[in-house]
Design an enzyme around this catalytic site. Structure first.
Site, PDB file in Angstrom:
ATOM      1  N   GLU A  90      73.655  89.519  24.076  1.00 43.74           N
ATOM      2  CA  GLU A  90      72.453  90.339  24.037  1.00 43.74           C
ATOM      3  C   GLU A  90      72.758  91.763  24.465  1.00 43.74           C
ATOM      4  OE1 GLU A  90      69.907  86.636  25.882  1.00 43.74           O
ATOM      5  OE2 GLU A  90      69.933  88.559  26.890  1.00 43.74           O
ATOM      6  N   CYS A 104      71.723  98.741  27.791  1.00 41.42           N
ATOM      7  CA  CYS A 104      72.244  97.746  28.730  1.00 41.42           C
ATOM      8  C   CYS A 104      73.175  96.826  27.937  1.00 41.42           C
ATOM      9  CB  CYS A 104      71.089  96.967  29.349  1.00 41.42           C
ATOM     10  SG  CYS A 104      71.648  95.662  30.451  1.00 41.42           S
ATOM     11  N   CYS A 111      78.643  83.711  31.423  1.00 42.14           N
ATOM     12  CA  CYS A 111      79.146  84.293  32.673  1.00 42.14           C
ATOM     13  C   CYS A 111      79.625  83.174  33.589  1.00 42.14           C
ATOM     14  CB  CYS A 111      78.036  85.087  33.364  1.00 42.14           C
ATOM     15  SG  CYS A 111      78.631  85.928  34.845  1.00 42.14           S
ATOM     16  N   CYS A 118      69.895  83.115  37.329  1.00 41.45           N
ATOM     17  CA  CYS A 118      70.208  83.882  36.117  1.00 41.45           C
ATOM     18  C   CYS A 118      70.449  82.977  34.916  1.00 41.45           C
ATOM     19  CB  CYS A 118      71.450  84.729  36.380  1.00 41.45           C
ATOM     20  SG  CYS A 118      72.076  85.525  34.904  1.00 41.45           S
ATOM     21  N   CYS A 334      68.780  89.211  31.735  1.00 40.80           N
ATOM     22  CA  CYS A 334      69.990  88.965  30.957  1.00 40.80           C
ATOM     23  C   CYS A 334      70.168  87.485  30.661  1.00 40.80           C
ATOM     24  CB  CYS A 334      71.217  89.548  31.654  1.00 40.80           C
ATOM     25  SG  CYS A 334      71.695  88.677  33.122  1.00 40.80           S
TER      26      CYS A 334
HETATM   27  S1  SF4 Z   1      73.419  87.685  37.455  1.00 40.30           S
HETATM   28 FE1  SF4 Z   1      74.007  86.423  35.696  1.00 40.30          FE
HETATM   29  S2  SF4 Z   1      75.275  87.732  34.393  1.00 40.30           S
HETATM   30 FE2  SF4 Z   1      75.152  88.717  36.423  1.00 40.30          FE
HETATM   31  S3  SF4 Z   1      76.943  87.925  37.536  1.00 40.30           S
HETATM   32 FE3  SF4 Z   1      75.264  86.535  38.036  1.00 40.30          FE
HETATM   33  S4  SF4 Z   1      75.415  84.850  36.512  1.00 40.30           S
HETATM   34 FE4  SF4 Z   1      76.661  86.590  35.767  1.00 40.30          FE
END
Ligand code: SF4
Length: 351
Positions: A90, A104, A111, A118, A334
């Site tokens: 994204e 962004c 991740c 998240c 995100c």
């Molecule tokens: S907030 Fe989400 S994208 Fe950012 S480091 Fe943590 S898991 Fe990864």
């Protein structure tokens, strides 16, 4: 086939030189890429036809497809891009006014950091993005602007941990900064990290002027270990030492991001602990009231709780900004759009 956006200016120059093509042609190619963001080599009309064919035989210009495009009433637009291997990432365009257009960007598919609140971390990391795929996000978003308007700022806060993919990110940001690239100065670029001490030190040593944002989210190791599992390996002290090093080397004040989760880390005692933790540092704390993610057990704090938290920090001598998420109605946190799309019945959704 090579991705043209993966080529450094030197590599493109060398490719042209091998074919006895004058160097100024590289400038023309870059102008079509970054100025006009054309969608094919055949549109580069001031290049000879044979050169256009040679370029098309060796390079792909675009490697992504727009799998979804969402717009919010506040002007925020979010793209879900499908990569050549079928993976999806994204990127978001945020509009403040006619002059301020921030993109962004994502740096990884998924991740590995696994932050508890998240969407991007829910399925782990699949792979790093290439430099070309990072640059292509900028260009895809630039194409959403009316002609005459340009991108002004970059925040690397999308999917992925940027400091885990610095080798590809740094050349992409260099392209963004070049006058015949996107002309966005380093001082208008912010890299956000969960806080990998080695990566922060490496970035400091690169001698750049990027802003660094460290996602803290908790004022003590016990709570941070739960919210940001990557903290279990490092601990807050090492993260702050690395942030101090970044400030010493670059002179850039470090920002600390703090997502406020109702009833979890938003109480006055957490704010007081945060004041003690950051005492004496020229820090700016960005408070971000949580943007709920379907399936996760966290909630947005009441605005009174957010205001009270900010007040405690300010009384403690910290600089504070409250950043409300833009584009809430388009799954703008995100990783959200990617998950929504993956869970939908769209024909190209991931397996
Ligand atoms: S907030 Fe989400 S994208 Fe950012 S480091 Fe943590 S898991 Fe990864």
């Amino acid at each position: 086939m090579l991705h043209l956006l993966d080529q450094t200016p030197e590599q493109l120059d060398a490719w042209l030189a091998e074919r006895q093509v004058p160097k100024y042609r590289a400038r023309q190619v870059r102008r079509w890429l970054f100025g006009d963001t054309v969608d094919g080599f055949d549109r580069m009309t001031d290049l000879s036809k044979p050169l256009r064919s040679q370029l098309a035989e060796e390079f792909s210009l675009w490697t992504t497809e727009v799998a979804a495009h969402r717009k919010s009433a506040d002007g925020t637009e979010k793209l879900l891009l499908q990569l050549a291997d079928g993976q999806r990432v994204e990127c978001v365009l945020l509009r403040d006014d006619k002059e301020h257009h921030t993109v962004c960007l994502s740096t990884q598919v998924g991740c590995a950091m696994g932050c508890a609140f998240c969407a991007s971390g829910l399925d782990g990391v699949v792979r790093n993005l290439t430099t070309g795929e990072i640059v292509e996000q900028m260009l895809r978003l630039k194409r959403l602007l009316p002609s005459g308007e340009r991108l002004s700022h970059i925040v690397v806060m999308g999917m992925g941990e940027p400091l885990a993919n610095l080798d590809r990110l740094l050349p992409a940001l260099e392209v963004a900064g070049q006058p015949d690239g996107l002309g966005i100065s380093a001082r208008r670029i912010t890299i956000s990290t969960v806080g990998l001490p080695k990566g922060i030190r490496r970035l400091a040593d690169v001698d750049c002027q990027y802003h660094l944002a460290v996602s803290l989210h908790a004022p003590n190791d016990e709570l941070r270990n739960r919210l940001v599992p990557a903290n279990r390996k490092t601990g807050i002290a090492a993260v702050l030492e690395a942030a101090d090093y970044y400030f010493e080397k670059t002179g850039r004040r470090v920002m600390f991001e703090y997502v406020l989760l109702a009833g979890v880390n938003d109480q006055p005692e957490h704010a007081r602990e945060l004041v003690a933790l950051l005492h004496g540092r020229p820090a700016l704390v960005n408070l971000i009231p949580y943007n709920p993610v379907a399936g996760l057990p966290f909630h947005t704090p009441k605005s009174a709780a957010t205001a009270r938290f900010a007040e405690v920090l300010e009384h403690g001598g910290l600089s504070v900004a409250i950043r409300y998420r833009k584009g809430d109605r388009i799954d703008a946190a995100c990783g959200q759009l990617r998950r929504v799309a993956a869970n939908s019945v769209s024909p190209s959704s991931e397996k």
